[in-house]
Design a protein around this motif. Structure first.
Motif, PDB file in Angstrom:
ATOM      1  N   LYS A 192       0.822  -1.211   0.000  1.00 53.27           N
ATOM      2  CA  LYS A 192       0.000   0.000   0.000  1.00 53.27           C
ATOM      3  C   LYS A 192       0.855   1.260   0.000  1.00 53.27           C
ATOM      4  O   LYS A 192       0.522   2.263  -0.657  1.00 53.27           O
ATOM      5  CB  LYS A 192      -0.933  -0.009   1.215  1.00 53.27           C
TER       6      LYS A 192
ATOM      7  N   LEU B 280       1.239   4.371  -2.961  1.00 50.73           N
ATOM      8  CA  LEU B 280       1.187   5.816  -2.696  1.00 50.73           C
ATOM      9  C   LEU B 280       2.502   6.500  -3.058  1.00 50.73           C
ATOM     10  O   LEU B 280       2.637   7.725  -2.901  1.00 50.73           O
ATOM     11  CB  LEU B 280       0.879   6.061  -1.214  1.00 50.73           C
TER      12      LEU B 280
ATOM     13  N   LYS C 108       5.328   5.975  -1.537  1.00 49.85           N
ATOM     14  CA  LYS C 108       6.023   6.302  -0.296  1.00 49.85           C
ATOM     15  C   LYS C 108       6.860   5.131   0.206  1.00 49.85           C
ATOM     16  O   LYS C 108       6.640   3.984  -0.165  1.00 49.85           O
ATOM     17  CB  LYS C 108       5.009   6.675   0.799  1.00 49.85           C
TER      18      LYS C 108
END
Length: 259
Positions: free
Chosen positions: A233, A237, A239
């Motif tokens: 996840k 994003l 990140k």
């Protein structure tokens, strides 16, 4: 395929590999040892995953290792595969007098107690715990120690007594810490008390028919799955986990629990 034909095929291939393959010719019992341990863990993983296809494959790998050891044993004129197989057959007959003799047993527990008594007599161990391998992982070793002690009647009577011991050990462990600073007052003593907590928890697990090694490994797998979901996840994003706050990560962690 006939079992004997299949087994004979494996033995023949082992002979050929030992004679012609440079790698197989070089192997010793010592060089195979760590590989066998690895194969055993791979079988364990397949069992926990319930993957019957992989279990079949891993059983084949382990069977190869067993035949390999027997081949080396025969080269050393110490033993061969026939002696190995007859040895285990003889042991099984000897340790099941309720099947191959006139001993009467009422339940599984009596079978296990008879097994441990016969094992102790056969091996001539001075201690009931003498048969516990020194190199076993600590968690598994704790389980085996307790099982062997139970085999000669040294055990708690009720699981409530065992849980009371767990709580007692947890309290003793807690007393080794400054509850405000969360620092060990005496690291060695705290370590000893923590070991007692783990040992008592293994004991309780045994009383409620939970294998602690299996339970911990399932939790390990569960954590890995959820953490990898978190990583995925974060990647979506754009990140890195190290750039996210605990609050942000916790959102995905909760999602992972439901995934």
């Amino acid at each position: 395929m006939n079992h004997l034909v299949a087994f004979d095929r494996l033995l023949t291939i082992m002979d050929e590999l030992r004679e012609k393959c440079p790698w197989d010719k070089k192997q010793t019992m010592e060089s195979l040892r760590h590989l066998t341990i690895e194969e055993t863990y791979e079988l364990s993983d397949a069992i926990l995953e319930g993957d019957l296809v992989e279990i079949r494959k891993e059983l084949g790998d382990i069977m190869l290792h067993l035949v390999f050891y027997a081949k080396i044993g025969s080269e050393k004129e110490a033993f061969d595969i026939s002696e190995v197989l007859h040895g285990i057959c003889d042991k099984l007959v000897s340790r099941h007098p309720h099947i191959y003799g006139d001993v009467k047993v009422e339940n599984e527990e009596e079978v296990k107690q008879n097994w441990e008594k016969l094992k102790l007599k056969e091996k001539g161990n001075k201690s009931v715990l003498g048969g516990v391998p020194k190199s076993l992982p600590a968690l598994v070793k704790a389980m085996r120690i307790q099982e062997k002690a139970r085999g000669i009647g040294f055990d708690w009577e009720e699981k409530s007594q065992v849980w009371a011991k767990v709580e007692e050990e947890m309290q003793e462990f807690k007393e080794q810490f400054d509850t405000e600073k969360s620092e060990a007052i005496d690291v060695k003593e705290a370590e000893a008390e923590f070991g007692d907590v783990l040992f008592s928890l293994v004991n309780y697990a045994r009383f409620i028919d939970i294998n602690p090694e299996t339970a911990l490994e399932r939790t390990n797998k569960k954590f890995i799955k959820r953490f990898q979901y978190l990583e995925s996840k974060a990647k979506d994003l754009g990140k890195e986990l190290s750039d996210m706050t605990l609050v942000e990560m916790d959102v995905f962690w909760e999602e992972a629990k439901k995934a």
